[in-house]
Design a protein around this motif. Sequence first.
Motif, PDB file in Angstrom:
ATOM      1  N   VAL A  18      -9.070  10.666   1.035  1.00  0.00           N
ATOM      2  CA  VAL A  18      -9.521   9.390   1.593  1.00  0.00           C
ATOM      3  C   VAL A  18     -10.297   9.634   2.881  1.00  0.00           C
ATOM      4  CG1 VAL A  18      -8.750   7.219   2.622  1.00  0.00           C
ATOM      5  CG2 VAL A  18      -7.671   8.053   0.531  1.00  0.00           C
ATOM      6  N   VAL A  62      -7.978   2.550  -8.665  1.00  0.00           N
ATOM      7  CA  VAL A  62      -7.059   1.701  -7.900  1.00  0.00           C
ATOM      8  C   VAL A  62      -7.755   1.248  -6.622  1.00  0.00           C
ATOM      9  CG1 VAL A  62      -4.815   1.623  -6.739  1.00  0.00           C
ATOM     10  CG2 VAL A  62      -5.099   2.987  -8.822  1.00  0.00           C
ATOM     11  N   ARG A  91      -4.393  13.557  -2.097  1.00  0.00           N
ATOM     12  CA  ARG A  91      -5.008  12.236  -2.266  1.00  0.00           C
ATOM     13  C   ARG A  91      -5.211  11.564  -0.926  1.00  0.00           C
ATOM     14  NH1 ARG A  91      -2.404   8.578  -4.188  1.00  0.00           N
ATOM     15  NH2 ARG A  91      -4.072   7.343  -5.071  1.00  0.00           N
ATOM     16  N   TRP A 117      -3.115   4.443   1.149  1.00  0.00           N
ATOM     17  CA  TRP A 117      -3.573   3.071   1.319  1.00  0.00           C
ATOM     18  C   TRP A 117      -4.215   2.506   0.062  1.00  0.00           C
ATOM     19  CZ3 TRP A 117      -5.056   0.574   6.541  1.00  0.00           C
ATOM     20  CH2 TRP A 117      -4.057   0.857   7.488  1.00  0.00           C
ATOM     21  N   ASP A 118      -3.810   3.032  -1.092  1.00  0.00           N
ATOM     22  CA  ASP A 118      -4.132   2.369  -2.346  1.00  0.00           C
ATOM     23  C   ASP A 118      -3.282   1.108  -2.439  1.00  0.00           C
ATOM     24  OD1 ASP A 118      -5.961   4.252  -3.162  1.00  0.00           O
ATOM     25  OD2 ASP A 118      -4.605   5.267  -4.555  1.00  0.00           O
ATOM     26  N   ILE A 132      -1.141  -0.898  -4.406  1.00  0.00           N
ATOM     27  CA  ILE A 132      -0.415  -0.626  -5.646  1.00  0.00           C
ATOM     28  C   ILE A 132       0.119  -1.886  -6.309  1.00  0.00           C
ATOM     29  CG2 ILE A 132       0.203   1.742  -5.093  1.00  0.00           C
ATOM     30  CD1 ILE A 132       2.866   0.671  -4.009  1.00  0.00           C
ATOM     31  N   ASN A 162      -8.564   0.596  -2.903  1.00  0.00           N
ATOM     32  CA  ASN A 162      -8.104   1.249  -1.687  1.00  0.00           C
ATOM     33  C   ASN A 162      -8.489   0.389  -0.490  1.00  0.00           C
ATOM     34  OD1 ASN A 162      -8.692   3.230   0.756  1.00  0.00           O
ATOM     35  ND2 ASN A 162      -7.167   4.213  -0.547  1.00  0.00           N
ATOM     36  N   ILE A 166       0.839  -1.191   0.000  1.00  0.00           N
ATOM     37  CA  ILE A 166       0.000   0.000   0.000  1.00  0.00           C
ATOM     38  C   ILE A 166       0.878   1.246   0.000  1.00  0.00           C
ATOM     39  CG2 ILE A 166      -2.009  -1.061   1.093  1.00  0.00           C
ATOM     40  CD1 ILE A 166      -1.050   0.054   3.772  1.00  0.00           C
TER      41      ILE A 166
END
Length: 272
Positions: free
Chosen positions: A210, A163, A206, A139-140, A142, A165, A135
């Motif tokens: 969230v 993506v 970003r 906390w995407d 990846i 999350n 992550i």
Amino acid sequence: MMDHEQDEHGEYTEHAGQQRRELGAFVRARRENLSPDTPGTRRRTPGLRREELAARAGIGATWVTWIEQGRAVRPSAATFARLADALGLGQAERAYLFALAARHDPADLSMRAGADAPPAIAAIVAALPHPAYAIDPAWDVIVANTAAQHLFVGLFDHRNPGVPNLLHYVFTDPAARALLPDHEARCARAMAEFRRDYGRGMHDPRVRSVVEALQGNSPLFARLWAQQGVLGREGGPRRFDHPQDGALFFMQHVLADVDRGDFRLIALIPAQ
């Protein structure tokens, strides 16, 4: 005799003076290793003069003097960024400078979400036979291997755009509620772990988005967020109630990348 001076939080500490002296010695050493703009000029001291470094950095010469002398001053992060550029510091040197200065580097890309997985993390995730994923600061998720995509039912559903999350999944996806038998407790831990990361990455829009989205979409998140819980991301036993595989028990392990310490690799090893 040790110095007892105020640190950046206004508290007295015997380390504040030592840290400033280390900062001053580092800046001076790097300055003395630089070549003057006009080569061949005879000098009594090596490298650049303080006034020359200040001119390169576009800051006052007094700042350079006070920093090198370990004075109890607090230049801005922007001032240290200009100083780092003028000194021609490498990545590790720059990080060291800002650590000693107790400032956040405005040019630090390591705390920005949305980047690809560091190569070392991607390689380890792909090589592990058990569930593993990584992550970023938002906390995407990846990168994730096949075992992790199978375990986290719904997280990688192609019907969900963008993506995946992990925080959105844990708090808002019905599949997560069924997968995690102690759902509210797992949510509380996830939120508290995220808040620790948020303290370092809140400058990233970003990351802030969230929190804003979950405060609007999840009453549970809003309630837990208001409680100000903070935890480090730790390993330990984890149970999952998988719809196809039944109850699964793992030991969770968390690692950080050397160059990108804000990225986390999470590996789930079957419990013995």
